[in-house]
Design an enzyme around this catalytic site. Structure first.
Site, PDB file in Angstrom:
ATOM      1  CE1 TYR A 127     -29.454  30.128 -15.227  1.00  0.00           C
ATOM      2  CE2 TYR A 127     -28.290  29.735 -17.285  1.00  0.00           C
ATOM      3  CZ  TYR A 127     -29.474  29.900 -16.589  1.00  0.00           C
ATOM      4  OH  TYR A 127     -30.677  29.827 -17.251  1.00  0.00           O
ATOM      5  NE  ARG A 132     -30.133  22.231 -13.935  1.00  0.00           N
ATOM      6  CZ  ARG A 132     -31.300  22.880 -13.866  1.00  0.00           C
ATOM      7  NH1 ARG A 132     -32.350  22.450 -14.556  1.00  0.00           N
ATOM      8  NH2 ARG A 132     -31.422  23.942 -13.089  1.00  0.00           N
ATOM      9  NE  ARG A 180     -14.205  38.997 -27.995  1.00  0.00           N
ATOM     10  CZ  ARG A 180     -14.441  38.378 -29.145  1.00  0.00           C
ATOM     11  NH1 ARG A 180     -13.443  38.145 -29.980  1.00  0.00           N
ATOM     12  NH2 ARG A 180     -15.666  38.001 -29.472  1.00  0.00           N
ATOM     13  CG  HIS A 204     -12.854  32.645 -31.212  1.00  0.00           C
ATOM     14  ND1 HIS A 204     -12.453  33.931 -31.478  1.00  0.00           N
ATOM     15  CD2 HIS A 204     -14.175  32.599 -31.514  1.00  0.00           C
ATOM     16  CE1 HIS A 204     -13.475  34.640 -31.929  1.00  0.00           C
ATOM     17  NE2 HIS A 204     -14.538  33.858 -31.961  1.00  0.00           N
ATOM     18  CE  LYS A 262     -30.371  26.794 -14.830  1.00  0.00           C
ATOM     19  NZ  LYS A 262     -31.595  26.998 -15.613  1.00  0.00           N
ATOM     20  CD  GLU A 307     -36.511  23.691 -22.427  1.00  0.00           C
ATOM     21  OE1 GLU A 307     -36.609  23.040 -21.386  1.00  0.00           O
ATOM     22  OE2 GLU A 307     -35.416  24.009 -22.930  1.00  0.00           O
ATOM     23  CG  LEU A 345     -32.516  23.107 -18.313  1.00  0.00           C
ATOM     24  CD1 LEU A 345     -31.024  23.061 -18.614  1.00  0.00           C
ATOM     25  CD2 LEU A 345     -32.886  24.430 -17.660  1.00  0.00           C
TER      26      LEU A 345
END
Length: 279
Positions: free
Chosen positions: A32, A51, A99, A101, A145, A177, A201
């Protein structure tokens, strides 16, 4: 108005759109970005999208959109909303599939919201905030991220319950951070922050602050530092898309400097506002 977007369609925020088998919902299998918009203009949009793409590549997301495609989509969303002071949240997941993996052979899902910005109040900014030092319990690849933010959420909640604005995370004695911010401190006129590693990040506001420091001709040292150095700093501040440049005046029970926002932090914030005004 505040709006949403899901896989090609702009929708009201209250409309349910995420299927049960969406991999972001099932696994947190996605990435995101949050982009601040000032006067209808997204701030540092290229850096945000670059990014986003790096994060996507790191987790092998098979999207085909280019930087220009994402820029067009984000600007279209802002124009559709009609909002001038807002935040855009853009999320990409590995798509919709039963669903399992292993990676499915399906298109990625893209969702987005445009909501009114909720800036930090001037009262909080003028007084500064308190923070809490906590052990960094996140995974090893914090430079991505990703949607896997449970350790960040738990740290932020613990800080909130202690009456603090933010949690500052420490890994093996080294400050990394904040739970949702980058951390800087000032000592004897020099600004310090942690170097970029897989545990950090690469914040977009962090990039902006580096530009500001060059303009102000203030020295910056990117090096590892320990909590003792942070507690003994003359000034401390945190940076993020929504907090911008926010002074920290207390960490745990230790008052930082004079217990008020420092002069260098104030210079940096005002020069940051000059960048925003130039949009």
């Amino acid at each position: 108005m505040e709006i949403g977007y899901f896989n090609g369609e702009f929708v009201p925020l209250e409309k349910p759109v995420i299927p049960i088998d969406e991999r972001g919902h099932q696994f947190g299998d996605g990435i995101y970005e949050v982009i601040r918009v000032y006067k209808g203009n997204p701030f540092m949009l290229d850096e945000h999208i670059e990014r986003l793409i790096r994060s996507g590549e790191a987790i092998k997301l098979p999207f085909t959109q280019t930087i220009d495609d994402f820029k067009l989509l984000i600007k279209q969303a802002i124009e559709t909303s009609g909002l001038k002071e807002c935040s855009v949240y853009l999320q990409i997941t590995r798509g919709i599939a039963a669903r399992g993996h292993l990676f499915p052979d399906v298109p990625v899902s893209i969702t987005m919201t445009v909501r009114e910005a909720k800036p930090i109040s001037e009262d909080i900014r003028n007084k500064g905030v308190s923070t809490l030092l906590l052990e960094d319990e996140r995974w090893a690849n914090c430079y991505i991220k990703s949607l896997n933010l449970l350790p960040n959420i738990l740290a932020k909640q613990k800080a909130h319950e202690a009456g603090c604005f933010e949690a500052i995370l420490v890994r093996d004695g080294v400050v990394t951070e904040g739970s949702s911010s980058n951390v800087f401190y000032v000592k004897d006129g020099v600004v310090y922050t942690a170097p970029l590693t897989r545990h950090i990040l690469p914040g977009i506001t962090r990039i902006a602050v580096k530009k500001v420091l060059k303009t102000l001709e203030l020295p910056l040292m990117e090096q590892q530092f320990h909590e003792e150095e942070l507690l003994n700093a003359d000034e401390v501040f945190i940076t993020s898309t929504n907090s911008e440049v926010l002074p920290v005046v207390k960490i745990n029970e230790t008052v930082i400097g004079r217990g008020i926002p420092g002069d260098i932090t104030s210079q940096i914030y005002h020069q940051f506002q000059e960048l925003v005004s130039a949009l």
